[in-house]
Design a protein around this motif. Structure first.
Motif, PDB file in Angstrom:
ATOM      1  N   LEU A 104       0.280  -1.149   4.758  1.00  0.00           N
ATOM      2  CA  LEU A 104      -0.960  -0.381   4.600  1.00  0.00           C
ATOM      3  C   LEU A 104      -1.760  -0.855   3.393  1.00  0.00           C
ATOM      4  CD1 LEU A 104       0.546   3.234   4.953  1.00  0.00           C
ATOM      5  CD2 LEU A 104      -0.281   1.759   6.781  1.00  0.00           C
ATOM      6  N   HIS A 105      -1.243  -1.885   2.727  1.00  0.00           N
ATOM      7  CA  HIS A 105      -1.816  -2.288   1.445  1.00  0.00           C
ATOM      8  C   HIS A 105      -2.801  -3.441   1.585  1.00  0.00           C
ATOM      9  CE1 HIS A 105       0.866  -5.802   1.471  1.00  0.00           C
ATOM     10  NE2 HIS A 105       1.652  -4.984   2.142  1.00  0.00           N
ATOM     11  N   LEU A 106      -3.562  -3.635   0.508  1.00  0.00           N
ATOM     12  CA  LEU A 106      -4.482  -4.760   0.430  1.00  0.00           C
ATOM     13  C   LEU A 106      -3.678  -6.001   0.053  1.00  0.00           C
ATOM     14  CD1 LEU A 106      -7.138  -2.969  -1.801  1.00  0.00           C
ATOM     15  CD2 LEU A 106      -7.367  -3.382   0.636  1.00  0.00           C
ATOM     16  N   LYS A 107      -4.071  -7.126   0.544  1.00  0.00           N
ATOM     17  CA  LYS A 107      -3.376  -8.358   0.166  1.00  0.00           C
ATOM     18  C   LYS A 107      -4.030  -8.931  -1.093  1.00  0.00           C
ATOM     19  CE  LYS A 107      -1.422  -9.214   4.498  1.00  0.00           C
ATOM     20  NZ  LYS A 107      -1.164  -7.878   4.860  1.00  0.00           N
ATOM     21  N   PRO A 108      -3.351  -9.584  -2.004  1.00  0.00           N
ATOM     22  CA  PRO A 108      -1.894  -9.531  -2.178  1.00  0.00           C
ATOM     23  C   PRO A 108      -1.528  -8.341  -3.060  1.00  0.00           C
ATOM     24  CG  PRO A 108      -2.851 -11.106  -3.713  1.00  0.00           C
ATOM     25  CD  PRO A 108      -4.005 -10.453  -2.984  1.00  0.00           C
ATOM     26  N   TYR A 109      -0.409  -7.730  -2.782  1.00  0.00           N
ATOM     27  CA  TYR A 109       0.022  -6.579  -3.593  1.00  0.00           C
ATOM     28  C   TYR A 109       1.526  -6.634  -3.795  1.00  0.00           C
ATOM     29  CZ  TYR A 109       1.331  -1.789  -4.774  1.00  0.00           C
ATOM     30  OH  TYR A 109       1.869  -0.681  -5.389  1.00  0.00           O
ATOM     31  N   THR A 110       1.941  -6.676  -5.052  1.00  0.00           N
ATOM     32  CA  THR A 110       3.376  -6.662  -5.332  1.00  0.00           C
ATOM     33  C   THR A 110       3.719  -5.426  -6.145  1.00  0.00           C
ATOM     34  OG1 THR A 110       2.923  -8.109  -7.205  1.00  0.00           O
ATOM     35  CG2 THR A 110       3.849  -9.148  -5.226  1.00  0.00           C
ATOM     36  N   ILE A 111       4.791  -4.793  -5.776  1.00  0.00           N
ATOM     37  CA  ILE A 111       5.247  -3.589  -6.468  1.00  0.00           C
ATOM     38  C   ILE A 111       5.870  -3.995  -7.799  1.00  0.00           C
ATOM     39  CG2 ILE A 111       6.856  -1.639  -6.372  1.00  0.00           C
ATOM     40  CD1 ILE A 111       6.719  -1.818  -3.330  1.00  0.00           C
ATOM     41  N   PRO A 112       5.489  -3.313  -8.884  1.00  0.00           N
ATOM     42  CA  PRO A 112       6.159  -3.614 -10.158  1.00  0.00           C
ATOM     43  C   PRO A 112       7.642  -3.219 -10.096  1.00  0.00           C
ATOM     44  CG  PRO A 112       4.632  -1.751 -10.392  1.00  0.00           C
ATOM     45  CD  PRO A 112       4.460  -2.282  -9.007  1.00  0.00           C
ATOM     46  N   GLU A 127      -2.556   3.772  -5.036  1.00  0.00           N
ATOM     47  CA  GLU A 127      -3.761   4.272  -4.348  1.00  0.00           C
ATOM     48  C   GLU A 127      -4.865   3.207  -4.355  1.00  0.00           C
ATOM     49  OE1 GLU A 127      -7.771   5.944  -4.189  1.00  0.00           O
ATOM     50  OE2 GLU A 127      -6.817   5.225  -6.020  1.00  0.00           O
ATOM     51  N   ARG A 128      -5.019   2.540  -5.488  1.00  0.00           N
ATOM     52  CA  ARG A 128      -6.048   1.488  -5.601  1.00  0.00           C
ATOM     53  C   ARG A 128      -5.774   0.321  -4.651  1.00  0.00           C
ATOM     54  NH1 ARG A 128      -5.962   2.807 -11.137  1.00  0.00           N
ATOM     55  NH2 ARG A 128      -4.378   1.263 -11.590  1.00  0.00           N
ATOM     56  N   ASN A 129      -4.500   0.138  -4.303  1.00  0.00           N
ATOM     57  CA  ASN A 129      -4.119  -1.002  -3.462  1.00  0.00           C
ATOM     58  C   ASN A 129      -3.907  -0.668  -1.988  1.00  0.00           C
ATOM     59  OD1 ASN A 129      -3.737  -3.576  -5.142  1.00  0.00           O
ATOM     60  ND2 ASN A 129      -2.864  -1.975  -6.428  1.00  0.00           N
ATOM     61  N   ILE A 130      -4.221   0.572  -1.603  1.00  0.00           N
ATOM     62  CA  ILE A 130      -4.102   0.949  -0.192  1.00  0.00           C
ATOM     63  C   ILE A 130      -5.466   0.767   0.465  1.00  0.00           C
ATOM     64  CG2 ILE A 130      -3.759   2.890   1.412  1.00  0.00           C
ATOM     65  CD1 ILE A 130      -1.568   3.908  -0.400  1.00  0.00           C
ATOM     66  N   GLU A 131      -5.467   0.186   1.652  1.00  0.00           N
ATOM     67  CA  GLU A 131      -6.731   0.007   2.374  1.00  0.00           C
ATOM     68  C   GLU A 131      -7.333   1.377   2.632  1.00  0.00           C
ATOM     69  OE1 GLU A 131      -7.227  -2.699   5.660  1.00  0.00           O
ATOM     70  OE2 GLU A 131      -5.299  -3.628   5.162  1.00  0.00           O
ATOM     71  N   ARG A 132      -8.646   1.499   2.380  1.00  0.00           N
ATOM     72  CA  ARG A 132      -9.350   2.787   2.493  1.00  0.00           C
ATOM     73  C   ARG A 132      -9.156   3.461   3.840  1.00  0.00           C
ATOM     74  NH1 ARG A 132      -9.498   4.338  -2.330  1.00  0.00           N
ATOM     75  NH2 ARG A 132      -7.759   2.935  -2.225  1.00  0.00           N
ATOM     76  N   ARG A 133      -9.112   2.671   4.909  1.00  0.00           N
ATOM     77  CA  ARG A 133      -9.038   3.285   6.246  1.00  0.00           C
ATOM     78  C   ARG A 133      -7.727   4.052   6.472  1.00  0.00           C
ATOM     79  NH1 ARG A 133      -7.008  -1.182  10.179  1.00  0.00           N
ATOM     80  NH2 ARG A 133      -6.259  -2.750   8.701  1.00  0.00           N
ATOM     81  N   TYR A 134      -6.723   3.808   5.620  1.00  0.00           N
ATOM     82  CA  TYR A 134      -5.453   4.535   5.765  1.00  0.00           C
ATOM     83  C   TYR A 134      -5.422   5.832   4.962  1.00  0.00           C
ATOM     84  CZ  TYR A 134      -3.770   0.269   7.945  1.00  0.00           C
ATOM     85  OH  TYR A 134      -3.612  -0.812   8.764  1.00  0.00           O
ATOM     86  N   LEU A 135      -6.437   6.057   4.135  1.00  0.00           N
ATOM     87  CA  LEU A 135      -6.472   7.287   3.346  1.00  0.00           C
ATOM     88  C   LEU A 135      -7.283   8.339   4.084  1.00  0.00           C
ATOM     89  CD1 LEU A 135      -6.990   5.959  -0.284  1.00  0.00           C
ATOM     90  CD2 LEU A 135      -4.897   6.811   0.740  1.00  0.00           C
ATOM     91  N   LYS A 136      -6.643   9.429   4.438  1.00  0.00           N
ATOM     92  CA  LYS A 136      -7.284  10.501   5.203  1.00  0.00           C
ATOM     93  C   LYS A 136      -7.593  11.670   4.290  1.00  0.00           C
ATOM     94  CE  LYS A 136      -6.623   8.833   9.523  1.00  0.00           C
ATOM     95  NZ  LYS A 136      -7.113   7.497   9.336  1.00  0.00           N
ATOM     96  N   GLU A 137      -8.645  12.433   4.649  1.00  0.00           N
ATOM     97  CA  GLU A 137      -8.981  13.644   3.923  1.00  0.00           C
ATOM     98  C   GLU A 137      -7.793  14.603   3.959  1.00  0.00           C
ATOM     99  OE1 GLU A 137     -12.753  16.350   3.491  1.00  0.00           O
ATOM    100  OE2 GLU A 137     -12.796  15.239   5.364  1.00  0.00           O
ATOM    101  N   PRO A 138      -7.459  15.398   2.945  1.00  0.00           N
ATOM    102  CA  PRO A 138      -8.204  15.519   1.679  1.00  0.00           C
ATOM    103  C   PRO A 138      -7.770  14.529   0.598  1.00  0.00           C
ATOM    104  CG  PRO A 138      -6.472  17.157   1.766  1.00  0.00           C
ATOM    105  CD  PRO A 138      -6.381  16.368   3.049  1.00  0.00           C
TER     106      PRO A 138
END
Length: 176
Positions: free
Chosen positions: A102-110, A162-173
């Motif tokens: 669900l994340h933006l590329k590239p994204y690595t977890i600390p 949150e900053r690295n999740i694609e917007r379309r996967y974030l639903k209200e609220p």
């Protein structure tokens, strides 16, 4: 009875009564009323779902907690345990976001913070100006984050996730 502090609505009827009790002219209550009314159906459904183990206290735990309240240093110890479990929950969420792609590329977890041995309990002073409604219009709260406090680390990791999740996967609220 539920005037101060955190409280938790466990059944849809209680949710409905809360909605009815909110004052239409109260600054915060009006906003809460709007959100509750808008999402009543999904919130009522959430009330009937099994409880997240992170927030559920078994009867024996309640006794332990009541006993701990008599011993101030134990309260801190218990709070630290809960803070670390919240941090672990965020780290688990990071893994699930990666696994579900669900994340933006590239994204690595600390690297995980919950296993660090320098973690320390910390209690922030409550500042009424740090109210979430006051802060919603701003990018970031002015609250300092302590680099060894598990709950602060959880907040920072969650904000980063949150900053690295694609917007379309974030639903209200949650999208706000």
């Amino acid at each position: 009875a539920m005037v101060r502090g955190w409280w938790w609505i466990k059944d849809p009827e209680e949710l409905y009564h809360t909605l009815q009790a909110l004052h239409p002219r109260g600054i915060r209550e009006k906003v809460l009323h709007k959100h509750l009314a808008k999402h009543m159906e999904s919130l009522a459904e959430m009330c009937t779902k099994p409880i997240n183990p992170l927030f559920e206290l078994k009867t024996e735990d309640k006794d332990v907690l009541l006993e701990a309240l008599q011993q101030p240093w134990q309260v801190q110890e218990k709070a630290m345990e809960v803070d670390v479990s919240a941090l672990q929950w965020v780290e688990d969420l990071e893994q699930r976001v990666i696994a579900a792609d669900l994340h933006l590329k590239p994204y690595t977890i600390p690297d995980p913070d919950s296993t660090r041995d320098d973690l320390q309990y910390y209690e922030h002073d409550v500042d009424p100006r740090d109210d979430w409604i006051v802060r919603t219009k701003k990018e970031w709260s002015g609250l300092p984050r302590i680099a060894t406090h598990p709950l602060d680390l959880a907040v920072l990791r969650l904000a980063n996730l949150e900053r690295n999740i694609e917007r379309r996967y974030l639903k209200e609220p949650l999208w706000n």
